[in-house]
Scaffold this motif. Structure first.
Motif, mmCIF file in Angstrom:
data_model
loop_
_atom_site.group_PDB
_atom_site.id
_atom_site.type_symbol
_atom_site.label_atom_id
_atom_site.label_comp_id
_atom_site.label_asym_id
_atom_site.label_seq_id
_atom_site.Cartn_x
_atom_site.Cartn_y
_atom_site.Cartn_z
ATOM 1 N N ASP A 48 0.854 -1.183 0.000
ATOM 2 C CA ASP A 48 0.000 0.000 0.000
ATOM 3 C C ASP A 48 0.894 1.238 0.000
ATOM 4 O OD1 ASP A 48 -1.835 2.018 0.402
ATOM 5 O OD2 ASP A 48 -2.408 1.360 2.410
ATOM 6 N N MET A 49 0.894 1.977 -1.106
ATOM 7 C CA MET A 49 1.763 3.152 -1.239
ATOM 8 C C MET A 49 1.495 4.183 -0.147
ATOM 9 S SD MET A 49 4.016 3.080 -3.631
ATOM 10 C CE MET A 49 4.353 4.810 -3.900
ATOM 11 N N THR A 50 0.281 4.267 0.360
ATOM 12 C CA THR A 50 -0.021 5.287 1.364
ATOM 13 C C THR A 50 0.723 5.025 2.663
ATOM 14 O OG1 THR A 50 -1.990 4.096 2.106
ATOM 15 C CG2 THR A 50 -2.292 5.763 0.380
ATOM 16 N N THR A 51 1.219 3.803 2.859
ATOM 17 C CA THR A 51 2.009 3.503 4.045
ATOM 18 C C THR A 51 3.328 4.271 4.017
ATOM 19 O OG1 THR A 51 1.084 1.284 4.126
ATOM 20 C CG2 THR A 51 3.095 1.646 5.368
ATOM 21 N N LEU A 84 11.514 6.716 -14.865
ATOM 22 C CA LEU A 84 11.346 5.646 -13.886
ATOM 23 C C LEU A 84 11.803 4.296 -14.417
ATOM 24 C CD1 LEU A 84 7.785 6.451 -12.475
ATOM 25 C CD2 LEU A 84 9.988 6.925 -11.383
ATOM 26 N N GLY A 85 11.569 4.066 -15.706
ATOM 27 C CA GLY A 85 11.857 2.756 -16.273
ATOM 28 C C GLY A 85 10.746 1.757 -16.014
ATOM 29 N N THR A 86 9.612 2.240 -15.533
ATOM 30 C CA THR A 86 8.418 1.427 -15.293
ATOM 31 C C THR A 86 7.205 2.214 -15.763
ATOM 32 O OG1 THR A 86 8.219 2.314 -13.049
ATOM 33 C CG2 THR A 86 9.384 0.213 -13.288
ATOM 34 N N GLN A 102 4.812 0.780 -9.398
ATOM 35 C CA GLN A 102 5.589 -0.327 -9.963
ATOM 36 C C GLN A 102 7.088 -0.090 -9.738
ATOM 37 O OE1 GLN A 102 5.043 -0.803 -14.189
ATOM 38 N NE2 GLN A 102 6.177 -2.721 -14.273
ATOM 39 N N HIS A 103 7.524 1.143 -9.882
ATOM 40 C CA HIS A 103 8.932 1.505 -9.654
ATOM 41 C C HIS A 103 9.350 1.169 -8.218
ATOM 42 C CE1 HIS A 103 12.583 3.854 -10.494
ATOM 43 N NE2 HIS A 103 12.413 4.442 -9.328
ATOM 44 N N ILE A 104 8.541 1.599 -7.257
ATOM 45 C CA ILE A 104 8.831 1.356 -5.845
ATOM 46 C C ILE A 104 8.797 -0.141 -5.536
ATOM 47 C CG2 ILE A 104 8.039 1.723 -3.469
ATOM 48 C CD1 ILE A 104 9.281 4.216 -4.695
ATOM 49 N N LEU A 105 7.767 -0.820 -6.016
ATOM 50 C CA LEU A 105 7.648 -2.258 -5.763
ATOM 51 C C LEU A 105 8.824 -3.034 -6.334
ATOM 52 C CD1 LEU A 105 3.836 -2.792 -6.391
ATOM 53 C CD2 LEU A 105 5.055 -3.023 -4.214
ATOM 54 N N GLU A 106 9.252 -2.683 -7.527
ATOM 55 C CA GLU A 106 10.382 -3.363 -8.151
ATOM 56 C C GLU A 106 11.665 -3.106 -7.368
ATOM 57 O OE1 GLU A 106 12.487 -3.460 -12.524
ATOM 58 O OE2 GLU A 106 10.308 -3.200 -12.434
ATOM 59 N N LEU A 136 13.712 3.230 2.784
ATOM 60 C CA LEU A 136 13.116 3.691 1.532
ATOM 61 C C LEU A 136 13.192 5.211 1.558
ATOM 62 C CD1 LEU A 136 11.600 3.214 -1.113
ATOM 63 C CD2 LEU A 136 9.472 3.327 0.188
ATOM 64 N N SER A 137 14.011 5.758 0.680
ATOM 65 C CA SER A 137 14.206 7.202 0.606
ATOM 66 C C SER A 137 13.831 7.663 -0.791
ATOM 67 C CB SER A 137 15.681 7.530 0.886
ATOM 68 O OG SER A 137 15.942 8.903 0.691
ATOM 69 N N TYR A 138 13.117 8.776 -0.851
ATOM 70 C CA TYR A 138 12.716 9.318 -2.145
ATOM 71 C C TYR A 138 12.586 10.829 -2.022
ATOM 72 C CZ TYR A 138 8.235 9.180 0.265
ATOM 73 O OH TYR A 138 7.243 9.335 1.191
ATOM 74 N N ASP A 139 12.747 11.505 -3.140
ATOM 75 C CA ASP A 139 12.577 12.953 -3.151
ATOM 76 C C ASP A 139 11.097 13.286 -3.041
ATOM 77 O OD1 ASP A 139 15.262 13.468 -3.449
ATOM 78 O OD2 ASP A 139 15.170 13.586 -5.622
ATOM 79 N N TYR A 140 10.834 14.378 -2.339
ATOM 80 C CA TYR A 140 9.472 14.913 -2.282
ATOM 81 C C TYR A 140 9.594 16.400 -1.995
ATOM 82 C CZ TYR A 140 4.595 15.598 -1.320
ATOM 83 O OH TYR A 140 3.306 16.042 -1.383
#
Length: 198
Positions: free
Chosen positions: A3-6, A167-169, A174-178, A188-192
């Motif tokens: 669940d991405m909202t997590t 992203l390549g997806t 899908q990018h995060i899951l892969e 898990l670190s990402y820009d925001y």
């Protein structure tokens, strides 16, 4: 089911989620670092200026220093910064590849020269990688963790509004899951950029 909202923050003012362990590096506090650190040319061989630079970083609220941004991978310079971090009670991420996936031969150098330090957290590997890089990243991370299982290989992913050609997806989810499926990391670190005005 993932669940991405997590993982995805709704932006400024969102309350922390009590179900998430934000202290992924065992610091006893929220890890706070930066992407592009002070270039070594800023302080050069002036050790007092180098110490003052990292003291300023600590005083600004950062508890993790990085070598990210330097394109010349220098084990000696990274060891120098690491020793300053030890004295300032900060942690440190090295950058073996200067933002590219390095040859795995550097892992033994890291283990010999950086790993023994109490300030050493791990190695920064990639910023905003495409999914096409995940297999190579996983290979490096697995070999790194086999030699230093108590450390981390830190990666930073694209923000959720990135174009799919980068992203390549087909989707961000899908990018995060892969990534989570292939690359064995603790965080898990990402820009925001929640403060940008549209």
């Amino acid at each position: 089911e993932f669940d991405m909202t997590t993982f995805v923050d709704d932006g400024v003012g969102t309350a922390p989620n009590d179900n998430i362990n934000y202290d992924v590096f065992g610091l006893g506090e929220l890890p706070i670092t930066y992407y592009y650190g002070p270039p070594t040319a800023w302080y050069g061989d002036d050790q007092a200026k180098a110490i003052a630079t990292y003291q300023d970083i600590k005083d600004a609220g950062f508890n993790i220093a990085t070598y990210i941004g330097e394109m010349d991978w220098s084990i000696a310079e990274q060891k120098r910064i690491l020793e300053i971090c030890e004295d300032l009670d900060m942690k440190f991420f090295s950058s073996a590849g200067g933002g590219t996936i390095p040859n795995e031969s550097v892992i033994s150098e890291i283990k010999e020269h950086l790993y023994p330090s109490s300030a050493y957290l791990g190695d920064f590997l990639r910023d905003e990688p495409s999914a096409t890089e995940f297999d190579a990243m996983a290979n490096y991370v697995s070999k790194f963790l086999a030699q230093m299982p108590d450390k981390e290989v830190y990666n930073n992913l694209y923000p959720m509004y990135t174009r799919t050609d980068r992203l390549g997806t087909q989707t961000y989810e899908q990018h995060i899951l892969e990534y989570l499926d292939k690359v064995p990391t603790k965080s898990l670190s990402y820009d925001y950029y929640g403060l940008l005005k549209e």
